[in-house]
Design an enzyme around this catalytic site. Structure first.
Site, PDB file in Angstrom:
ATOM      1  N   GLU A  82     135.534 -55.022  63.373  1.00 52.65           N
ATOM      2  CA  GLU A  82     135.072 -55.224  64.540  1.00 52.65           C
ATOM      3  C   GLU A  82     136.229 -55.433  65.377  1.00 52.65           C
ATOM      4  OE1 GLU A  82     132.190 -58.211  66.864  1.00 52.65           O
ATOM      5  OE2 GLU A  82     132.592 -58.877  64.678  1.00 52.65           O
ATOM      6  N   LYS A 117     127.682 -53.135  71.048  1.00 49.81           N
ATOM      7  CA  LYS A 117     127.036 -54.397  70.526  1.00 49.81           C
ATOM      8  C   LYS A 117     126.021 -55.035  71.365  1.00 49.81           C
ATOM      9  CE  LYS A 117     128.495 -58.590  67.804  1.00 49.81           C
ATOM     10  NZ  LYS A 117     129.668 -59.486  67.688  1.00 49.81           N
ATOM     11  N   CYS A 120     128.627 -57.135  63.149  1.00 44.86           N
ATOM     12  CA  CYS A 120     128.662 -58.564  62.925  1.00 44.86           C
ATOM     13  C   CYS A 120     127.368 -59.086  62.810  1.00 44.86           C
ATOM     14  CB  CYS A 120     129.553 -59.094  64.147  1.00 44.86           C
ATOM     15  SG  CYS A 120     130.176 -60.730  63.636  1.00 44.86           S
TER      16      CYS A 120
END
Length: 337
Positions: A49, A132, A166
Site C-alpha cells: 500500500e 481506497k 488495508c
C-alpha cells in the site's frame, strides 16, 4: 483477449519501504525489486500500500502548524497523476520484466490525494486502478474517498485479479462484492501488521476461496526525514539522532504473507527486513477444491433472504449540464451572456 488459463503462476509480494518524498528514487527501488523477482521466475509481483508516494506515518500529518502544511505540500508533490509519466514508467517496467505488476500508489487529482492500487500487464499496458473507498483514522486527514466505480477484477491467464486495500478488508460488504466479481487472486496491500493481520488474511482466503497476497512495508526511522522537520511522534520534537542505532529503529515491521484458499500460509510472514516472498499459485487446481465446501456467493448463499446491491457509478460532487441557448450571434451561434 486473455489467453488460455495457465495451470500455475509464480507470485511474489514485495516487503519494502518507499523513499519518502522522493518518487523517482522509489521507482528506481521498485525496478530493482522487479528485476530480482523476475530472476526468481515471478509472473506476478505485488507491492505494498502507498509504495509509490509513501505512507503518511507520523505526527506531521496531524499537525496544522506551518511544518504540517509544508509536509502535506511535499507529500502532494510526491504523489502521481494517473495517467502520467510515472504510470508510463511502471508500465515499461512490467513489459521489461514480463510480469503482471500490482502496486500501491498515492494518486493526485487536483489537490486531493487518493490511496490507489495500479494494475499493469506483461505487455506494458496500464489496466486500471482501485481507489481506497474508506481511508482509516488519520488517513482521512490526507486522502480522499474512492467509490465502487474503481473496484475492478481483471481476467488474466492465471486467474481473476483484483485488490482490496488495508482495512477495506474488514468491510464484509466490499469483500462480498469482490467475491461476486469472481476474484481468484486477491491482492491486499496494507499498512497493518502482526498476527491479527495474518488471521484476517487467512479468513479472507477461506471465506472467498481465493489466493490472498498481502505485501506490507518494512520501515525504519531513517526511511523518513529526520526530526525536527519531520516528527514520527510528538516526543521527537527535541530529539537529535546521535547514532545509527537511533535511525535504524524499526517503526513498521512488515509481515507480508501469501495464503492459499484453504487458509495455508504459503510464504511469510516475515518481520526481519525488506525482501521478496514467493509462492506458486494453482488457481485451477486448488480453488475448485475450496469452493466445493463453501462458495460464499454461490451454493452457500441465500439470495432469497440476504442480498447486496452495489452502486458502481462514479460519485462526483459537481455535474455540469448544458442548457438551451438564450442568445445567439448574427450567424445563429450561441454566445455568452
Amino acid at each position: 483477449m486473455v489467453s488460455a488459463m495457465s495451470s500455475t503462476v509464480t507470485a511474489t509480494v514485495v516487503q519494502a519501504s518507499s523513499v519518502f518524498y522522493d518518487t523517482p528514487a522509489t521507482l528506481d527501488k521498485a525496478e530493482r525489486f522487479l528485476k530480482e523477482a523476475a530472476e526468481l521466475g515471478s509472473q506476478l509481483v505485488v507491492f505494498p500500500e502507498a509504495f509509490i508516494g509513501g505512507y503518511p506515518r507520523g505526527y506531521n500529518f496531524a499537525d496544522q502548524s506551518p511544518r504540517g502544511k509544508e509536509s502535506f505540500r511535499k507529500y502532494h508533490a510526491s504523489a502521481i497523476n494517473v495517467p502520467g509519466p510515472e504510470v508510463d514508467r511502471l508500465a515499461a517496467m512490467a513489459a521489461k520484466y514480463k510480469v503482471y505488476l500490482v502496486t500501491g500508489a498515492i494518486e493526485r487529482e487536483g489537490y486531493t490525494l487518493y490511496c490507489s492500487v495500479l494494475f499493469f500487464d506483461p505487455e506494458g499496458n496500464y489496466l486500471g486502478k482501485h481507489r481506497k473507498i474508506m481511508p482509516t483514522y488519520s488517513e482521512r486527514l490526507v486522502w480522499g474517498f474512492g467509490d465502487c466505480s474503481t473496484t475492478p477484477v481483471y481476467d488474466t491467464p492465471y486467474g481473476k485479479l483484483g485488490s482490496v486495500i488495508c482495512w477495506e478488508n474488514r468491510m464484509p460488504l466490499l469483500r462480498t462484492s469482490m467475491y461476486a466479481k469472481g476474484i481468484e487472486i486477491y491482492c491486499a496491500p496494507t499498512a497493518d501488521s502482526g498476527d491479527r493481520w495474518v488471521s484476517t488474511m487467512t479468513h479472507v482466503a477461506m471465506e472467498g476461496g481465493c489466493y490472498v497476497l498481502s505485501p506490507i512495508q518494512f520501515c525504519r526511522r531513517k526511511d523518513y526525514p529526520s526530526p525536527p522537520k519531520y516528527l514520527y511522534s510528538p516526543s521527537e520534537e527535541f530529539v537529535t539522532y546521535d547514532s545509527d542505532s537511533d535511525s535504524d529503529s524499526i517503526i513498521w515491521a512488515g509481515g507480508s504473507v501469501i495464503i492459499s484458499p484453504h487458509g495455508e500460509v504459503l510464504a511469510g510472514p516475515n518481520y526481519e527486513g525488506e525482501g521478496l516472498f514467493t509462492a506458486d499459485l494453482d488457481v485451477r487446481g486448488e480453488i475448485p477444491k475450496a469452493k466445493f465446501k463453501f462458495d460464499v456467493v454461490g451454493h452457500y448463499s441465500r439470495p432469497d433472504i440476504l442480498n447486496l446491491t452495489v452502486n458502481n457509478r462514479p460519485l462526483v460532487p459537481i455535474i455540469f449540464t448544458s442548457s438551451p441557448c438564450k442568445s445567439k450571434d448574427k450567424d445563429g451561434e450561441c454566445k455568452d451572456i
